[in-house]
Design a protein around this motif. Structure first.
Motif, PDB file in Angstrom:
ATOM      1  N   GLN A  92       0.832  -1.127   0.134  1.00  0.00           N
ATOM      2  CA  GLN A  92       0.130  -0.032   0.002  1.00  0.00           C
ATOM      3  C   GLN A  92       0.723   1.404   0.091  1.00  0.00           C
ATOM      4  O   GLN A  92       0.260   2.554   0.214  1.00  0.00           O
ATOM      5  CB  GLN A  92      -0.889  -0.091   1.297  1.00  0.00           C
ATOM      6  N   GLY A  93       2.037   1.046  -0.184  1.00  0.00           N
ATOM      7  CA  GLY A  93       3.075   2.103   0.070  1.00  0.00           C
ATOM      8  C   GLY A  93       3.314   2.626   1.184  1.00  0.00           C
ATOM      9  O   GLY A  93       3.967   3.867   1.315  1.00  0.00           O
ATOM     10  N   LYS A  94       2.904   2.110   2.250  1.00  0.00           N
ATOM     11  CA  LYS A  94       3.148   2.787   3.914  1.00  0.00           C
ATOM     12  C   LYS A  94       4.559   2.147   4.075  1.00  0.00           C
ATOM     13  O   LYS A  94       4.639   0.806   4.189  1.00  0.00           O
ATOM     14  CB  LYS A  94       2.013   2.156   4.587  1.00  0.00           C
ATOM     15  N   LEU A  95       5.330   2.819   4.328  1.00  0.00           N
ATOM     16  CA  LEU A  95       6.809   2.424   4.815  1.00  0.00           C
ATOM     17  C   LEU A  95       6.760   2.374   6.446  1.00  0.00           C
ATOM     18  O   LEU A  95       8.022   2.233   7.020  1.00  0.00           O
ATOM     19  CB  LEU A  95       7.761   3.378   4.428  1.00  0.00           C
ATOM     20  N   GLY A  96       5.774   2.700   7.128  1.00  0.00           N
ATOM     21  CA  GLY A  96       5.744   2.494   8.806  1.00  0.00           C
ATOM     22  C   GLY A  96       5.997   3.987   9.252  1.00  0.00           C
ATOM     23  O   GLY A  96       6.017   5.199   8.641  1.00  0.00           O
ATOM     24  N   ILE A  97       6.127   4.139  10.572  1.00  0.00           N
ATOM     25  CA  ILE A  97       6.212   5.205  11.278  1.00  0.00           C
ATOM     26  C   ILE A  97       7.502   5.360  12.101  1.00  0.00           C
ATOM     27  O   ILE A  97       8.115   4.296  12.503  1.00  0.00           O
ATOM     28  CB  ILE A  97       5.041   5.536  12.391  1.00  0.00           C
ATOM     29  N   SER A  98       8.143   6.455  11.845  1.00  0.00           N
ATOM     30  CA  SER A  98       9.590   6.606  12.491  1.00  0.00           C
ATOM     31  C   SER A  98       9.330   6.408  14.040  1.00  0.00           C
ATOM     32  O   SER A  98       8.519   7.017  14.711  1.00  0.00           O
ATOM     33  CB  SER A  98      10.042   7.956  12.343  1.00  0.00           C
ATOM     34  N   PHE A  99      10.460   5.305  14.660  1.00  0.00           N
ATOM     35  CA  PHE A  99      10.559   5.249  16.013  1.00  0.00           C
ATOM     36  C   PHE A  99      10.616   6.896  16.983  1.00  0.00           C
ATOM     37  O   PHE A  99      10.187   6.887  17.787  1.00  0.00           O
ATOM     38  CB  PHE A  99      11.275   4.254  16.624  1.00  0.00           C
ATOM     39  N   THR A 100      11.416   7.547  16.373  1.00  0.00           N
ATOM     40  CA  THR A 100      11.672   8.644  17.098  1.00  0.00           C
ATOM     41  C   THR A 100      11.020   9.581  17.003  1.00  0.00           C
ATOM     42  O   THR A 100      10.679  10.439  17.953  1.00  0.00           O
ATOM     43  CB  THR A 100      13.352   9.012  16.602  1.00  0.00           C
ATOM     44  N   ALA A 297      22.314   5.676  14.494  1.00  0.00           N
ATOM     45  CA  ALA A 297      22.705   6.041  16.174  1.00  0.00           C
ATOM     46  C   ALA A 297      21.200   5.951  17.028  1.00  0.00           C
ATOM     47  O   ALA A 297      21.385   5.433  18.307  1.00  0.00           O
ATOM     48  CB  ALA A 297      23.124   7.299  16.235  1.00  0.00           C
ATOM     49  N   LYS A 298      19.932   6.261  16.314  1.00  0.00           N
ATOM     50  CA  LYS A 298      18.915   6.313  17.167  1.00  0.00           C
ATOM     51  C   LYS A 298      18.213   4.966  17.141  1.00  0.00           C
ATOM     52  O   LYS A 298      17.192   4.666  17.630  1.00  0.00           O
ATOM     53  CB  LYS A 298      18.107   7.296  16.689  1.00  0.00           C
ATOM     54  N   GLN A 299      18.707   3.942  16.284  1.00  0.00           N
ATOM     55  CA  GLN A 299      18.194   2.748  16.247  1.00  0.00           C
ATOM     56  C   GLN A 299      16.865   2.832  15.781  1.00  0.00           C
ATOM     57  O   GLN A 299      15.586   2.167  16.093  1.00  0.00           O
ATOM     58  CB  GLN A 299      18.114   1.838  17.500  1.00  0.00           C
ATOM     59  N   ASP A 300      16.604   3.872  14.891  1.00  0.00           N
ATOM     60  CA  ASP A 300      15.298   4.046  14.208  1.00  0.00           C
ATOM     61  C   ASP A 300      14.923   3.114  13.041  1.00  0.00           C
ATOM     62  O   ASP A 300      15.139   3.435  11.733  1.00  0.00           O
ATOM     63  CB  ASP A 300      15.323   5.516  13.794  1.00  0.00           C
ATOM     64  N   TYR A 301      14.612   1.846  13.239  1.00  0.00           N
ATOM     65  CA  TYR A 301      14.470   0.731  12.403  1.00  0.00           C
ATOM     66  C   TYR A 301      13.564   1.066  11.066  1.00  0.00           C
ATOM     67  O   TYR A 301      13.991   0.704  10.156  1.00  0.00           O
ATOM     68  CB  TYR A 301      14.102  -0.475  13.006  1.00  0.00           C
ATOM     69  N   PRO A 302      12.424   1.613  11.369  1.00  0.00           N
ATOM     70  CA  PRO A 302      11.470   1.816  10.227  1.00  0.00           C
ATOM     71  C   PRO A 302      12.112   2.693   9.328  1.00  0.00           C
ATOM     72  O   PRO A 302      12.162   2.582   7.944  1.00  0.00           O
ATOM     73  CB  PRO A 302      10.094   2.462  11.045  1.00  0.00           C
ATOM     74  N   VAL A 303      12.776   3.814   9.786  1.00  0.00           N
ATOM     75  CA  VAL A 303      13.332   4.849   9.036  1.00  0.00           C
ATOM     76  C   VAL A 303      14.609   4.171   8.174  1.00  0.00           C
ATOM     77  O   VAL A 303      14.440   4.136   6.831  1.00  0.00           O
ATOM     78  CB  VAL A 303      13.912   5.990   9.510  1.00  0.00           C
TER      79      VAL A 303
ATOM     80  N   GLY B  49       8.375  13.797  23.487  1.00  0.00           N
ATOM     81  CA  GLY B  49       9.865  13.988  22.918  1.00  0.00           C
ATOM     82  C   GLY B  49      10.859  13.864  23.900  1.00  0.00           C
ATOM     83  O   GLY B  49      10.705  13.871  25.165  1.00  0.00           O
ATOM     84  N   TYR B  50      12.019  13.773  23.505  1.00  0.00           N
ATOM     85  CA  TYR B  50      13.406  13.703  24.206  1.00  0.00           C
ATOM     86  C   TYR B  50      14.001  14.929  24.170  1.00  0.00           C
ATOM     87  O   TYR B  50      14.571  15.015  25.196  1.00  0.00           O
ATOM     88  CB  TYR B  50      14.365  12.581  23.545  1.00  0.00           C
ATOM     89  N   TYR B  51      14.030  15.656  23.203  1.00  0.00           N
ATOM     90  CA  TYR B  51      14.934  16.642  23.098  1.00  0.00           C
ATOM     91  C   TYR B  51      13.846  18.078  22.912  1.00  0.00           C
ATOM     92  O   TYR B  51      12.788  17.967  22.601  1.00  0.00           O
ATOM     93  CB  TYR B  51      15.668  16.719  21.720  1.00  0.00           C
ATOM     94  N   GLY B  52      14.327  19.250  22.893  1.00  0.00           N
ATOM     95  CA  GLY B  52      13.899  20.470  22.535  1.00  0.00           C
ATOM     96  C   GLY B  52      12.986  21.103  23.473  1.00  0.00           C
ATOM     97  O   GLY B  52      12.099  21.860  23.095  1.00  0.00           O
ATOM     98  N   TYR B  53      13.311  20.621  25.047  1.00  0.00           N
ATOM     99  CA  TYR B  53      12.279  21.335  25.985  1.00  0.00           C
ATOM    100  C   TYR B  53      12.210  22.680  25.978  1.00  0.00           C
ATOM    101  O   TYR B  53      11.410  23.545  26.253  1.00  0.00           O
ATOM    102  CB  TYR B  53      12.428  20.539  27.290  1.00  0.00           C
TER     103      TYR B  53
END
Lengths: 336, 534, 306
Positions: A92-100, A297-303, B49-53
């Motif tokens: 459906q073209g959805k790649l998910g939502i960023s964890f961060t 670094a953020k382990q943002d897997y969906p991204v 959020g974590y940052y930007g307070y």
């Protein structure tokens, strides 16, 4: 026959794409370190909110097969897993939502990708121009001091680490050009001339860095192709017929040398997107490379998953384009 | 770094190639403050959020606000009273306040916000409303909050972080939608600025709220710009691309201090560097790590002076007390720094029965297990590996093997949550009020999602924590907090290493800074005492 | 042997070999050549940090007060270790895959080449970043990642060569009389492919060295190691702001020096063993983890397909 050949290529491209999609899912599940734990560390999240996030990211489901529902006799229910959800969303073209930052991955990527494309295209364009011109001259003057100098500089820049060149340029241009970013915020409305001039100023250093390190490749290829062509019999014939040097270069040598160049340009463009990480890091350029670096670094897997897919697709497409171009331009392919 | 002529040639070359000239950023009538940072904000919106307070603080107003010297001053609440049992708080809400979109703000909005936060469990803010059961607004200027238990730091800490939000933006959204609402409207509040443009990880443009109740903010526009490296930030300030950098690397200080029109400000803030020790009962650490004598010996073997010199280029001071000097009101000054003393550390380990029985230079415990520990630190900055090296070197002199390694802060966080580490070098930035910091060591925080990163769990400690939370007088609270600091010092789940200086810098040709001038521009977590150079 | 004699007639190759010799000497004799031990932590005062070059410290000191010159010498060890090991591993994998695919052809070839295609499509530096970031730092991990991502080009090259060689009369005859496949591959095909593999391996070394430096620069190296990439990372993060050029430039030029040396050797070797190839695939667009770029002799590859 040519059609068969292309069909085969397309078929393999699709197969590769499917493998990439499965691998992509697989890679980000087997990696140690549970990224969801990070979310749970998010400023004092309540138990309910944690559960919500689990459901939201589909992490409450089993990874491959829903054995629980399968053993309960619910056969279609066996497909209620993270993997099928991933495939379903992808279709459906959805790649998910960023964890961060909870942004839609597709949105994040589409915001970033054109910036990297801008950087890479301007860098490669500059590289191609420099490479073709120097390569041509070197080939024409082969064996002379000019040729040797061109070769040496080519090898030197080829051996140069990208990030090191970037740092040096950054230091040299201090106070003259912007130190980072893509625009001066608030300077001009997007789309105005002033805006694009500003972007251009920010673009100079990073694209120059990319250009210098890639130009040598084009140069060497251009040179060897032209040398090869120049030594072939028909060029000698042309020379014997008394055609001017320039005429020979442009009507014969250049035309023939362009074939490998076109292939290589197509192939490079697919790769360089992934290679822009260093340049984007040194110059704070907000593109895909930088995004990947930050997301690692953020382990943002969906991204990361989305970015990998995007890069893989661009490489596959570039390969396919190269193959098509080859079959169009190279007479030898048609005969087989 | 290089000769001038070469620099010039390169510049000419670059310009010639793209045919562009230098564009001068023309100053117009509006005053703009450009702030550089290496991280800006992760999500818009008041929670999640974590940052930007610091940036969020510009969007939203709170009932009370932090003032100088850890004092609190009235914000949206003009005054307040609390019932004798400490369970009912009554606030008088200021009249004539409006949100940045022009809608008026009344006590009803304040009561709605508080109830909304509790009902939707809006992350981060809901934790500050622990024990608050409900809020109501009998009239346009009166807000009443009902508590289930008395809270000692309601004004001094809790309410500083609870934003009063416009109901017409947030009403009807599910908890999920609230977390994901990332549009500029989510930043509408009664604060001095509102968001105009946001390019994630690039820049944010904020404009002054013309309806701001304290009056027109002196700077019309604030631009945040994000740089990917600290060096780029230093250069941007030196070149005048930005006016202010709130967090600068220590490596940039020397250069910036010599740069014309740049002022560097060094303060000791609310942060420290510590070594977290895994003391959890069910962690993966060697048993010897749970022995307080081992941790004391480690404390003796750490050369804090070297950490200051190498890690921070001298811009830090050796530390030992959990509360940094900025928390003077609660700080237990009886605690002395454990001196760097290798001989003493060796003596302690000898006495505790750790001897090198197999002659490999590393001590073993009674079961023959060597004192070998994992020593980890974040990879986000290059000074961490330098500090790890100093610690590792000290430990090697007392028969402890600890090879340092670095990992992303996120990976380390997961290790801490799982108690799957031995020692981790970590930075903390903390609230001025000690409540949150001291809550980290309670048993309750060991639950999933909790902040207890060492597995320290001590009923005696928990009792003291409760005392400070519900104390009705400052003396009572201080007494409990002193004991808490002593306990953490004795038990050493954290070894506090240094208090780094917070380093900021600004362009003195564009702004002046007078630390004695309160609230001239930005009291909202930015800077006090800014004024504009004509 | 004749080929080696030819190699020494190439000025590029000779210069490259001499340049590499300097690095090799530095690496082998580092403990004797370096005035200080860079792995020994030193007690320092503020004035010892990022001190400019003087008689005591030829290239000044770094942000921890250590001698830069000594680190530069010791850094050669890490770079060469990474370069040689990683390229050796990729050479072994690539050669095996290429030989098997080219020799047996058919389904095996198809399968192996699909794996190669797939690996070529995966962005290698990002993948290396993810693996190292999550798996943890360490020299051997970096070597493993670089070599596992770097064998594909060698595989393609070897495959193309094998395809041509296996049609030769003596191989066909050996197969006809039923000789053992392994014997044919090892004793007849491999020796013919070997010179080309060697040339490719030399180029791979430089690519691996660059890859290690890039990973270290991005902060993913092993911070306890004295390597040129790490030096650059520390210099960029902590010394550039203080204008300590003596810490930034030497490791950068050292990397340039050794990669240039290897490229000179590699291209000269290649011209000797396979004059037809010229410097075509020298070209490496990704420039990152290795020379895996698919700039194979494409015309041949296409023609061979049925």
């Amino acid at each position: 026959m040519q059609f068969d050949y292309l069909l085969r290529k397309v078929f393999f491209a699709v197969i590769t794409l499917i493998v990439v999609i499965v691998f992509n899912f697989f890679l980000f599940r087997i990696l140690p370190g549970d990224p969801v734990k990070l979310l749970f560390r998010n400023p004092r999240l309540t138990r309910e909110a944690q559960e919500l996030i689990r459901v939201q990211f589909g992490l409450d489901k089993p990874v491959w097969l829903n054995i629980e529902r399968l053993s309960a006799g619910d056969i279609p229910g066996a497909l209620d897993s993270q993997f099928t959800a991933y495939i379903h969303n992808l279709l459906q073209g959805k790649l998910g939502i960023s964890f961060t930052n909870r942004q839609d991955v597709g949105e994040v990527l589409s915001e970033r990708v054109w910036r990297t494309v801008l950087l890479v295209f301007s860098g490669e364009l500059l590289a191609i121009v420099m490479g073709v011109v120097v390569g041509l001259v070197a080939a024409w003057k082969r064996g002379t001091a000019i040729d040797s100098a061109a070769l040496f500089i080519g090898l030197l820049t080829w051996a140069l680490p990208t990030f090191f060149l970037g740092i040096i340029l950054l230091i040299l241009a201090r106070g003259i050009l912007p130190t980072g970013g893509m625009v001066t915020p608030g300077l001009a409305e997007e789309g105005t001339l002033e805006y694009w001039i500003d972007v251009g100023r920010h673009l100079i250093l990073p694209s120059l860095t990319l250009a210098v390190v890639s130009a040598s490749g084009y140069m060497l290829i251009m040179r060897s192709s032209v040398v090869e062509v120049l030594s072939e019999a028909y060029i000698l014939t042309a020379k014997a017929k008394g055609l001017s040097n320039a005429r020979i270069l442009f009507s014969h040598a250049l035309k023939n040398a362009m074939l490998p160049m076109i292939t290589i340009i197509a192939l490079t463009l697919g790769y360089v997107v992934g290679g822009a990480i260093q340049v984007e890091t040194v110059f704070s350029w907000p593109g895909i490379g930088r995004l990947i670096y930050d997301s690692v670094a953020k382990q943002d897997y969906p991204v990361l998953q989305g970015a990998f897919l995007l890069l893989a697709v661009s490489v596959i497409l570039a390969n396919l384009t190269a193959d098509i171009l080859y079959s169009v331009f190279d007479p030898r392919v048609k005969v087989t | 770094m290089r000769s001038k002529s070469k620099k010039f040639v390169v510049a000419m070359l670059i310009f010639a190639m793209l045919g562009l000239g230098i564009v001068v950023n023309a100053q117009d009538a509006t005053t703009t403050l450009r702030i550089g940072t290496t991280y800006m904000i992760d999500t818009l919106g008041p929670g999640s959020g974590y940052y930007g307070y610091d940036i969020r603080g510009l969007f939203y107003e709170t009932l009370v606000e932090a003032a100088d010297n850890n004092n609190v001053e009235p914000g949206l609440a003009e005054s307040w009273t609390v019932s004798d049992d400490g369970l009912t708080w009554t606030f008088k809400i200021r009249e004539g306040v409006t949100f940045s979109d022009g809608t008026p703000l009344t006590a009803a909005d304040a009561a709605w916000s508080i109830n909304w936060i509790i009902e939707n469990q809006v992350v981060s803010m809901v934790s500050y409303l622990a024990f608050v059961e409900s809020a109501e607004a009998p009239d346009a200027t009166t807000l009443i909050m009902n508590l289930s238990e008395p809270v000692s730091n309601m004004i001094s800490s809790k309410l500083l972080y609870v934003y009063i939000l416009p109901p017409h933006i947030w009403e009807g959204k599910t908890a999920e939608e609230i977390a994901e609402f990332n549009e500029p409207e989510s930043t509408i509040g009664a604060g001095p600025y509102h968001l105009v443009e946001h390019q994630p990880d690039e820049y944010m443009i904020l404009e002054a709220n013309d309806n701001y109740w304290r009056g027109q903010p002196p700077v019309d526009q604030i631009i945040y710009q994000q740089y990917s490296t600290e060096d780029a930030l230093v250069q941007a300030l030196a070149a005048g691309e930005i006016d202010l950098a709130k967090v600068l690397p220590t490596s940039g200080v020397q250069t910036l201090e010599q740069t014309e029109n740049v002022q560097v400000i060094k303060t000791t803030g609310l942060n420290f560097l510590q070594l977290s020790m895994n003391v959890s009962e069910d962690g993966t650490q060697p048993a010897s790590m749970r022995d307080p004598q081992v941790r004391l010996a480690i404390d003796h073997a750490i050369d804090r002076e070297q950490i200051v010199t190498v890690g921070y280029f001298g811009l830090a001071e050796p530390a030992e007390i959990l509360f940094p000097p900025a928390m003077a009101q609660w700080r237990n000054t009886d605690i002395q720094i454990v001196p760097f003393d290798i001989a003493e550390a060796n003596r302690i380990l000898d006495e505790a029965g750790y001897a090198d029985t197999d002659g490999d230079g590393i001590r073993e415990d009674a079961d023959g297990n060597p004192l070998e520990y994992r020593l980890a630190g974040p990879d986000s900055d290059a000074y961490y590996p330098r500090i790890l090296e100093i610690i590792s070197d000290g430990l090697s002199q007392i028969g402890i093997s600890a090879l340092p390694y670095t990992q992303s802060t996120e990976s380390l966080t997961v290790l801490q949550v799982d108690y799957d580490y031995d020692m981790i070098l970590w930075d903390w930035g903390i609230d001025a009020d000690p409540h949150f910091l001291t809550s980290v060591f309670t048993c309750a925080e060991m639950a999933d999602g909790g902040w207890n990163d060492t597995g320290y769990c001590n009923p005696e400690y928990d009792a003291l924590f409760q005392t400070q939370a519900t104390a009705t007088s400052d003396e009572q609270r201080r007494d409990a907090l002193w004991k808490i600091q002593q306990m953490i010092f004795d038990d050493r789940p954290w070894i506090i290493l240094v208090y780094p200086q917070a380093i900021s810098g600004y362009r003195s040709d564009r702004f002046t800074f007078d630390p004695n001038l309160p609230n001239a521009l930005l009291k909202w977590g930015l800077f006090t005492g800014f004024s504009i150079v004509q | 042997m004749k080929q080696f004699r030819q190699f020494w007639r190439k000025p590029g190759g000779v210069i490259g070999a001499l340049m590499l010799l300097v690095v090799l000497v530095a690496a082998v004799f580092a403990p004797w050549l370096a005035p200080y031990d860079p792995y020994q932590r030193v007690q320092v005062e503020a004035s010892d940090i990022l001190a400019p070059p003087d008689s005591e410290h030829l290239l000044g000191t770094d942000d921890a007060g250590k001698d830069v010159w000594s680190q530069l010498i010791h850094g050669a060890r890490v770079s060469l270790l990474v370069g040689f090991t990683a390229s050796f591993v990729s050479m072994v994998i690539g050669t095996t895959v290429g030989l098997v695919a080219g020799y047996f052809g058919g389904k095996i070839d198809n399968f192996l080449m699909r794996i190669v295609d797939f690996l070529l499509v995966i962005p290698d530096l990002p993948l290396a970043l993810v693996i190292i970031a999550v798996w943890g730092r360490g020299l051997w991990k970096i070597i493993l990642v670089i070599s596992l991502l770097g064998w594909t080009y060698t595989a393609r090259l070897v495959r193309a060569q094998t395809l041509a060689i296996k049609e030769r009369q003596f191989i066909l005859r050996a197969r006809a009389i039923g000789a053992n496949h392994r014997r044919i591959i090892i004793y007849h095909v491999l020796p013919l492919v070997m010179p080309l593999i060697m040339a490719q391996a030399v180029l791979d070394i430089s690519a691996s060295i660059l890859a290690e430096a890039s990973l270290s620069f991005l902060g993913l190296g092993d911070p306890t190691l004295v390597s040129w990439g790490n030096m650059l990372n520390f210099a960029f993060e902590r010394a550039v702001s203080r204008q300590a050029w003596w810490f930034l430039l030497p490791p950068g030029f050292a990397i340039l020096w050794v990669t240039l040396a290897l490229i000179l050797i590699g291209t000269s070797l290649e011209e000797v063993v396979n004059p037809r190839i010229k410097s075509h695939h020298l070209f490496n667009a990704s420039r990152m983890v290795s020379l895996i770029l698919p700039v194979p002799p494409r015309a041949e590859a296409i023609k061979e397909e049925p």
